[in-house]
Design a protein around this motif. Structure first.
Motif, PDB file in Angstrom:
ATOM      1  N   ILE A  30       8.796 -34.506  16.430  1.00 50.62           N
ATOM      2  CA  ILE A  30       8.246 -35.057  17.157  1.00 50.62           C
ATOM      3  C   ILE A  30       6.568 -34.903  16.951  1.00 50.62           C
ATOM      4  CG2 ILE A  30       7.425 -34.806  19.871  1.00 50.62           C
ATOM      5  CD1 ILE A  30       9.958 -33.331  19.928  1.00 50.62           C
ATOM      6  N   ALA A  31       5.773 -36.010  16.864  1.00 50.85           N
ATOM      7  CA  ALA A  31       4.289 -36.030  16.519  1.00 50.85           C
ATOM      8  C   ALA A  31       3.619 -35.158  17.698  1.00 50.85           C
ATOM      9  CB  ALA A  31       3.626 -37.291  16.500  1.00 50.85           C
ATOM     10  N   ALA A  32       2.380 -34.373  17.118  1.00 46.80           N
ATOM     11  CA  ALA A  32       1.430 -33.573  18.095  1.00 46.80           C
ATOM     12  C   ALA A  32       0.992 -34.621  19.285  1.00 46.80           C
ATOM     13  CB  ALA A  32       0.677 -32.776  17.401  1.00 46.80           C
ATOM     14  N   GLY A  33       1.100 -34.424  20.379  1.00 49.39           N
ATOM     15  CA  GLY A  33       0.607 -35.133  21.227  1.00 49.39           C
ATOM     16  C   GLY A  33       1.238 -36.258  21.994  1.00 49.39           C
ATOM     17  N   SER A  34       2.486 -36.262  21.640  1.00 49.24           N
ATOM     18  CA  SER A  34       3.590 -37.512  21.879  1.00 49.24           C
ATOM     19  C   SER A  34       4.681 -36.697  22.413  1.00 49.24           C
ATOM     20  CB  SER A  34       3.922 -38.237  20.704  1.00 49.24           C
ATOM     21  OG  SER A  34       4.827 -37.446  19.954  1.00 49.24           O
ATOM     22  N   SER A  35       5.556 -37.572  23.329  1.00 46.06           N
ATOM     23  CA  SER A  35       6.868 -37.143  23.732  1.00 46.06           C
ATOM     24  C   SER A  35       7.874 -37.953  23.292  1.00 46.06           C
ATOM     25  CB  SER A  35       6.740 -37.417  25.327  1.00 46.06           C
ATOM     26  OG  SER A  35       5.822 -36.772  26.078  1.00 46.06           O
ATOM     27  N   ILE A  64      11.719 -25.979  16.291  1.00 48.41           N
ATOM     28  CA  ILE A  64      12.182 -25.762  14.910  1.00 48.41           C
ATOM     29  C   ILE A  64      11.281 -26.183  13.982  1.00 48.41           C
ATOM     30  CG2 ILE A  64      14.107 -26.366  13.039  1.00 48.41           C
ATOM     31  CD1 ILE A  64      15.789 -27.035  15.882  1.00 48.41           C
ATOM     32  N   ASN A  65      10.554 -25.001  13.226  1.00 46.23           N
ATOM     33  CA  ASN A  65       9.688 -25.267  12.115  1.00 46.23           C
ATOM     34  C   ASN A  65       8.417 -26.171  12.371  1.00 46.23           C
ATOM     35  OD1 ASN A  65       8.773 -24.659   9.477  1.00 46.23           O
ATOM     36  ND2 ASN A  65       9.870 -26.372   8.666  1.00 46.23           N
ATOM     37  N   PRO A  66       7.656 -25.475  13.495  1.00 48.59           N
ATOM     38  CA  PRO A  66       6.420 -26.513  13.758  1.00 48.59           C
ATOM     39  C   PRO A  66       5.372 -26.389  12.593  1.00 48.59           C
ATOM     40  CG  PRO A  66       6.169 -24.324  15.187  1.00 48.59           C
ATOM     41  CD  PRO A  66       7.925 -24.633  14.548  1.00 48.59           C
ATOM     42  N   THR A  67       4.504 -27.386  12.660  1.00 45.45           N
ATOM     43  CA  THR A  67       3.626 -27.504  11.755  1.00 45.45           C
ATOM     44  C   THR A  67       2.231 -26.669  11.999  1.00 45.45           C
ATOM     45  OG1 THR A  67       2.505 -29.404  12.643  1.00 45.45           O
ATOM     46  CG2 THR A  67       4.035 -29.686  11.052  1.00 45.45           C
ATOM     47  N   GLY A  68       2.148 -26.140  13.262  1.00 44.09           N
ATOM     48  CA  GLY A  68       1.229 -25.092  13.655  1.00 44.09           C
ATOM     49  C   GLY A  68       1.337 -24.449  14.935  1.00 44.09           C
ATOM     50  N   ILE A  87       7.779 -23.897  25.985  1.00 43.46           N
ATOM     51  CA  ILE A  87       8.063 -22.772  25.280  1.00 43.46           C
ATOM     52  C   ILE A  87       6.885 -22.874  23.961  1.00 43.46           C
ATOM     53  CG2 ILE A  87       9.397 -24.166  23.551  1.00 43.46           C
ATOM     54  CD1 ILE A  87      10.928 -21.806  22.493  1.00 43.46           C
ATOM     55  N   ALA A  88       6.250 -21.813  23.616  1.00 44.34           N
ATOM     56  CA  ALA A  88       5.159 -21.787  22.767  1.00 44.34           C
ATOM     57  C   ALA A  88       5.735 -21.611  21.247  1.00 44.34           C
ATOM     58  CB  ALA A  88       4.224 -20.444  23.074  1.00 44.34           C
ATOM     59  N   ASN A  89       5.121 -22.377  20.370  1.00 47.97           N
ATOM     60  CA  ASN A  89       5.377 -22.283  18.998  1.00 47.97           C
ATOM     61  C   ASN A  89       4.432 -21.793  18.158  1.00 47.97           C
ATOM     62  OD1 ASN A  89       3.831 -24.566  18.443  1.00 47.97           O
ATOM     63  ND2 ASN A  89       5.584 -25.840  18.888  1.00 47.97           N
ATOM     64  N   PHE A  90       4.959 -21.163  16.921  1.00 49.20           N
ATOM     65  CA  PHE A  90       3.944 -20.744  15.844  1.00 49.20           C
ATOM     66  C   PHE A  90       4.349 -21.197  14.675  1.00 49.20           C
ATOM     67  CE2 PHE A  90       4.156 -17.785  19.322  1.00 49.20           C
ATOM     68  CZ  PHE A  90       2.775 -17.654  19.518  1.00 49.20           C
ATOM     69  N   PRO A  91       3.508 -21.631  13.549  1.00 45.68           N
ATOM     70  CA  PRO A  91       3.915 -22.084  12.301  1.00 45.68           C
ATOM     71  C   PRO A  91       4.965 -21.754  11.670  1.00 45.68           C
ATOM     72  CG  PRO A  91       1.285 -21.809  12.515  1.00 45.68           C
ATOM     73  CD  PRO A  91       1.997 -21.160  13.574  1.00 45.68           C
ATOM     74  N   ALA A  92       5.795 -22.559  11.185  1.00 49.02           N
ATOM     75  CA  ALA A  92       6.952 -22.512  10.375  1.00 49.02           C
ATOM     76  C   ALA A  92       7.943 -21.305  11.005  1.00 49.02           C
ATOM     77  CB  ALA A  92       6.542 -21.830   9.092  1.00 49.02           C
ATOM     78  N   GLN A  93       7.989 -21.176  12.294  1.00 52.60           N
ATOM     79  CA  GLN A  93       8.953 -20.182  12.995  1.00 52.60           C
ATOM     80  C   GLN A  93       9.893 -21.024  13.626  1.00 52.60           C
ATOM     81  OE1 GLN A  93       7.208 -17.160  15.510  1.00 52.60           O
ATOM     82  NE2 GLN A  93       6.242 -16.460  13.974  1.00 52.60           N
ATOM     83  N   THR A  94      11.029 -20.841  14.260  1.00 53.12           N
ATOM     84  CA  THR A  94      12.082 -21.305  14.902  1.00 53.12           C
ATOM     85  C   THR A  94      12.248 -20.437  16.230  1.00 53.12           C
ATOM     86  OG1 THR A  94      13.266 -22.477  13.161  1.00 53.12           O
ATOM     87  CG2 THR A  94      14.460 -22.016  15.179  1.00 53.12           C
ATOM     88  N   ARG A  95      12.063 -21.063  17.478  1.00 49.56           N
ATOM     89  CA  ARG A  95      12.340 -20.298  18.745  1.00 49.56           C
ATOM     90  C   ARG A  95      12.970 -21.079  19.547  1.00 49.56           C
ATOM     91  NH1 ARG A  95       6.943 -17.100  20.348  1.00 49.56           N
ATOM     92  NH2 ARG A  95       6.784 -15.971  18.387  1.00 49.56           N
ATOM     93  N   GLY A 116      -0.194 -29.782  20.520  1.00 47.41           N
ATOM     94  CA  GLY A 116      -0.713 -28.872  19.423  1.00 47.41           C
ATOM     95  C   GLY A 116      -0.434 -29.082  18.118  1.00 47.41           C
ATOM     96  N   ALA A 117       1.175 -29.233  17.860  1.00 50.79           N
ATOM     97  CA  ALA A 117       1.481 -29.424  16.588  1.00 50.79           C
ATOM     98  C   ALA A 117       2.523 -30.044  16.430  1.00 50.79           C
ATOM     99  CB  ALA A 117       2.045 -27.702  15.890  1.00 50.79           C
ATOM    100  N   SER A 118       2.871 -30.682  15.294  1.00 50.77           N
ATOM    101  CA  SER A 118       4.256 -31.539  15.307  1.00 50.77           C
ATOM    102  C   SER A 118       5.374 -30.774  15.083  1.00 50.77           C
ATOM    103  CB  SER A 118       4.265 -32.514  13.993  1.00 50.77           C
ATOM    104  OG  SER A 118       3.194 -33.419  14.145  1.00 50.77           O
ATOM    105  N   THR A 119       6.632 -30.575  15.493  1.00 47.63           N
ATOM    106  CA  THR A 119       7.425 -29.980  15.540  1.00 47.63           C
ATOM    107  C   THR A 119       8.945 -30.830  15.669  1.00 47.63           C
ATOM    108  OG1 THR A 119       8.613 -27.895  16.332  1.00 47.63           O
ATOM    109  CG2 THR A 119       7.691 -29.613  18.032  1.00 47.63           C
ATOM    110  N   ASN A 120      10.232 -30.117  15.180  1.00 44.94           N
ATOM    111  CA  ASN A 120      11.469 -30.686  15.464  1.00 44.94           C
ATOM    112  C   ASN A 120      11.962 -29.926  16.656  1.00 44.94           C
ATOM    113  OD1 ASN A 120      12.189 -32.639  13.538  1.00 44.94           O
ATOM    114  ND2 ASN A 120      11.425 -30.864  12.014  1.00 44.94           N
ATOM    115  N   SER A 121      12.981 -30.448  17.525  1.00 47.82           N
ATOM    116  CA  SER A 121      13.255 -29.756  18.675  1.00 47.82           C
ATOM    117  C   SER A 121      14.648 -30.087  18.874  1.00 47.82           C
ATOM    118  CB  SER A 121      12.648 -30.397  19.872  1.00 47.82           C
ATOM    119  OG  SER A 121      13.116 -29.794  21.150  1.00 47.82           O
ATOM    120  N   THR A 122      15.606 -29.190  19.373  1.00 43.99           N
ATOM    121  CA  THR A 122      17.022 -29.875  20.093  1.00 43.99           C
ATOM    122  C   THR A 122      17.149 -29.237  21.158  1.00 43.99           C
ATOM    123  OG1 THR A 122      17.738 -27.533  19.230  1.00 43.99           O
ATOM    124  CG2 THR A 122      17.975 -29.225  17.548  1.00 43.99           C
TER     125      THR A 122
END
Length: 130
Positions: A30-35, A64-68, A87-95, A116-122
């Protein structure tokens, strides 16, 4: 104490027989700033499906594995973006976290916003509110 949700008179919570994955953005983040929009009540029937007319879903939201550094927000599709993160995320972490999200009453869907960052999500649904 964090409250995940509340029920009003006449509503009920029904668990699924087995948690069911209804969203997975991998391999394209999911690109940062998009839904992205998720159908909260996919077609089907039986003990592992959310029926049409459900008011909301309860499940597990994974980041999953956000870019930032950033966050994910769940909200009814087509509705206003709420001012609080799911949920808050941090670079390269899965929460992951428990999530209760209302569904758009006209089409049974919800959105996941990446701030804030591109990320994968389930999203794995385990119960629904009706």
């Amino acid at each position: 104490i964090d409250q995940l949700g509340a029920f009003t008179a006449g509503t009920s919570l029904t668990t699924l027989a087995t948690p069911t994955r209804i969203a997975d953005s991998r391999p394209g983040p999911i690109a940062a700033g998009s839904s992205v929009t998720v159908v909260g009540s996919p077609s089907g029937s039986g003990a592992n499906f959310v029926p049409s007319g459900a008011l909301g879903v309860v499940g597990n939201l994974s980041d999953i594995n956000p870019t930032g550094q950033g966050y994910l927000v769940t909200y009814p599709a087509g509705g206003a973006l709420p001012g609080t993160a799911s949920i808050a995320n941090f670079p390269a972490q899965t929460r992951s976290t428990n999530s209760v999200v209302a569904l758009n009453p006209s089409n049974g869907s919800f959105s996941v916003y990446a701030g804030g960052a591109s990320t994968n999500s389930t999203y794995d649904v385990s119960a629904y509110i009706k």
